[in-house]
Structure formats: C-alpha cells, structure tokens
Scaffold this motif. Structure first.
Motif, short mmCIF file in Angstrom:
data_model
loop_
_atom_site.label_atom_id
_atom_site.label_comp_id
_atom_site.label_asym_id
_atom_site.label_seq_id
_atom_site.Cartn_x
_atom_site.Cartn_y
_atom_site.Cartn_z
N VAL A 20 0.84 -1.20 0.00
CA VAL A 20 0.00 0.00 0.00
C VAL A 20 0.88 1.26 0.00
O VAL A 20 1.85 1.33 0.75
CB VAL A 20 -0.91 0.00 1.25
CG1 VAL A 20 -1.76 1.26 1.29
CG2 VAL A 20 -1.78 -1.25 1.28
N ASP A 21 0.54 2.21 -0.86
CA ASP A 21 1.27 3.47 -0.94
C ASP A 21 0.67 4.46 0.06
O ASP A 21 -0.33 5.12 -0.24
CB ASP A 21 1.20 4.01 -2.37
CG ASP A 21 1.94 5.32 -2.54
OD1 ASP A 21 2.54 5.81 -1.57
OD2 ASP A 21 1.92 5.85 -3.67
N VAL A 22 1.26 4.57 1.24
CA VAL A 22 0.69 5.47 2.24
C VAL A 22 0.98 6.94 1.94
O VAL A 22 0.30 7.83 2.46
CB VAL A 22 1.10 5.11 3.69
CG1 VAL A 22 0.43 3.83 4.14
CG2 VAL A 22 2.61 5.03 3.86
N GLY A 70 4.78 12.36 2.16
CA GLY A 70 5.82 11.47 2.69
C GLY A 70 6.36 10.53 1.65
O GLY A 70 6.52 10.89 0.50
N HIS A 71 6.65 9.32 2.12
CA HIS A 71 7.22 8.26 1.28
C HIS A 71 6.19 7.15 1.11
O HIS A 71 5.25 7.04 1.89
CB HIS A 71 8.47 7.68 1.94
CG HIS A 71 9.45 8.71 2.40
ND1 HIS A 71 10.29 9.37 1.54
CD2 HIS A 71 9.72 9.21 3.62
CE1 HIS A 71 11.04 10.22 2.22
NE2 HIS A 71 10.71 10.14 3.49
N ARG A 72 6.45 6.26 0.15
CA ARG A 72 5.53 5.15 -0.09
C ARG A 72 5.27 4.32 1.17
O ARG A 72 4.16 3.92 1.45
CB ARG A 72 6.13 4.25 -1.19
CG ARG A 72 5.19 3.18 -1.64
CD ARG A 72 5.76 2.30 -2.74
NE ARG A 72 4.86 1.17 -2.89
CZ ARG A 72 3.76 1.18 -3.62
NH1 ARG A 72 3.45 2.25 -4.31
NH2 ARG A 72 2.96 0.14 -3.67
N ALA A 73 6.32 4.07 1.95
CA ALA A 73 6.20 3.21 3.13
C ALA A 73 6.07 3.97 4.45
O ALA A 73 5.81 3.37 5.48
CB ALA A 73 7.41 2.26 3.20
N ALA A 74 6.23 5.29 4.42
CA ALA A 74 6.16 6.09 5.65
C ALA A 74 5.68 7.49 5.30
O ALA A 74 6.31 8.20 4.53
CB ALA A 74 7.52 6.15 6.32
#
Ligand SMILES: [Mn+2]
Length: 334
Positions: A296-298, A309-313
């Motif tokens: 999932v792209d948060v 932010g970033h994809r994971a954070a």
C-alpha cells in the motif's frame, strides 16, 4: 529508422535525471561556498534527518567562517535525543532568526508548510536551497536538491558537503550518521551507497552504538506504562489496518521521541499492511503517522488527507474527532 528501445529510453532518462541532480548539488555547493550568512531550517517537530542535515551543513559552514543559524518553527526546544548533535550551539529560537537570510537552506521538508511559521523566510531570503527526499515534494526554492531515491536527506547534505570540499570531521559525521541510521530504521532500507556512506562516517568518527542507543534504543522507564496503554488500545481491522491513538494527556506527558516510536512497534503486527498512530495534539486535532509493509502506498493516502511522505512512511495533520480521522484514513486507503 527503427523505434528506440524502451529499456534504453528509460536508462537514458535515469541518466539524465542523475545529471540534473548532480548539477543541482553543484549549484547548491557553489552558493553555500560563496555565502557569508546562511540560515538552515529543519521541519517542524524535527527528526534526526532534518536537524542532522541542517547541523552537518551548519557546522561545516561555520568552520569556513560563515555566519550560521539553524532553526525550526516548533517545538520551542531541541528534542533531548538530538541535543548532543549541536556541538557549536548553532540552534536559535525561531523568533531570533534573521528576517532576510542571505542564503536559506530547507532540510527534509516535503513542502513549505512543513517549515511552519518559518516558511515566511522563503519570500525574504536572497536565495533558497531545498534539500529533500520525499516523493510528494512539489518542488520549492531556487535550487532544488530533491531525490526521492535517497534514503535520507543527510545523503544529499553529504553530497553537497563533498562538492563544497568540506572536511568530514567527527562532528559533521555524527550529524549525518544520525539522519542515516534513523531514516533507514537501522539500515533496513539502506542501499549499497548508504552502507558505504555509513562506513565513511564511522571512519570519520561517528560512533554507531552511542548514536543508535540515544536515537532509537532508549526511553525513560515511565514510558513503558504509556507504551503499554497505547498497544492495549490498538485495533486490528479486517482490511489489514492496525491503529491506535495517543491521547492528549500522554502527548503532553511524554517526550516526542517516545510518542513517535509507537508506530514502529505497531507496524510489526504480522497481520497488518498499514499501521496508523493518531497523536492527539489538541482536543479535535490529530497528527497521524502511517506506515506500510510495502504493497500500500501510504504517501498517496497521506497526500489525499493533506500531508505527504514516502511510499512506506507518511503522515498528515487533520481536524476532527478520532472517529472522523479514522474514517478519513479508511477512505483514503481504499
Ligand atoms: Mn528524512
């Protein structure tokens, strides 16, 4: 003539992007080498990457003879775990910052709003250099050293320092290592270049065990009760979202270091794809941290909710009740 090979075209595009970044690194170094006064900003609620980038550049610039100040809009003091990085006492209160800096450097801020009230300096500075690695950054400032592939902003700060011909002493190395070890969660997400950089920083005098302990592995004993309560309140939804909320009284009672570490425990839930920690900063205002195991792209969800932010954070700030904020997260993750 035959069509160009798509793989070759992609490779050429990557090469061109690398060249463009190298040009911006060299532009940034040129401006900083020529500057007599530099103001370096970390984002609000500064972490080791933001403050480490600002202080590493700040220390090197001060040693070259420039007038240097480092600041961030809030909170009103340096987080305790980062205080040891400021060996020259460069951090000044936001209301003491030069009104019109000769050169302004924005570190690790994904957008001007992340600079809080100090974003006003973007309009008054003689020249703005922006260093960042957030994929959601829309780009701001005259010289944009923006690389979403960099594991941390300190990686970019290091490139600028090398281009400046600055000496990597132990004080500078410590600041860079602090950002690198935290943004990669102890090198879990670090690529080969970041590991090579770590080796260089250790050789220059950064002490991994000392820094990791202070930055990631140390909490006041009283926090155990707060962490226990936060984990006790955690909910795992069938969609794979695990979330908890830190109430205002705990946000006020504990250091940001402790509050911000909750998501790193929550994310270890094996059944979860996304972890969310809602930090209540006012009765109807939440600062939310999102983490993803990868699928999932948060960053997309956070952007839809006004953050980035970033994809994971990623993260965002939202007004409303806890349930309203949660509803927003569920909707954005669909
Ligand atoms: Mn960062």
């Amino acid at each position: 003539m035959s069509e160009p090979d798509p793989a070759m075209q992609r490779a050429l595009a990557v090469l061109e992007a690398d060249r463009a970044l190298a040009r911006r690194v060299s532009d940034a170094a040129e401006v900083l080498v020529g500057a007599t006064q530099v103001t370096l900003l970390a984002h609000v609620d500064p972490d080791a990457d933001a403050l480490g980038s600002a202080l590493a550049l700040g220390i090197a610039l001060r040693r070259r003879g420039a007038e240097v100040e480092v600041s961030f809009a809030s909170p009103d003091r340096v987080p305790e775990s980062l205080a040891a990085l400021d060996v020259l006492g460069l951090v000044v209160a936001p209301d003491a910052v030069s009104a019109a800096p000769e050169v302004l450097v924005s570190c690790d801020a994904a957008e001007p709003a992340r600079l809080g009230s100090l974003a006003r300096l973007l309009d008054t500075a003689g020249c703005t250099v922006m260093l960042d690695h957030h994929g959601t950054n829309p780009g701001f400032g005259e010289i944009q050293v923006l690389d979403p592939a960099a594991e941390a902003t300190v990686v970019l700060a290091h490139r600028v320092l090398v281009e400046m011909g600055a000496r990597l002493d132990a004080d500078v190395a410590r600041c860079l290592y602090a950002g690198l070890v935290t943004d990669t969660r102890g090198f879990r997400t670090a690529g080969a270049d970041a590991h090579r950089l770590a080796a260089e920083l250790v050789e220059a005098g950064a002490q991994p065990a000392v820094l990791a302990r202070a930055l990631m592995d140390e909490h006041p004993f009283a926090w155990f009760a707060g962490l226990s309560a936060a984990l006790g309140r955690a909910v795992l939804e069938p969609t794979g979202l695990v979330h908890t909320t830190i109430p205002l009284e705990d946000v006020r009672r504990f250091r940001p270091e402790e509050i911000d570490s909750v998501v790193d425990v929550l994310r270890t839930a094996q059944e979860a794809e996304v972890a969310a920690v809602l930090k209540q900063v006012a009765p109807a205002r939440f600062v939310v941290s999102l983490r993803s195991t990868g699928r999932v792209d948060v960053a997309a969800a956070a952007t839809a909710l006004g953050g980035g932010g970033h994809r994971a954070a990623a993260g965002f700030t939202r007004e409303g009740t806890e349930q309203e904020v949660l509803a927003g997260i569920r909707a954005a993750l669909v």
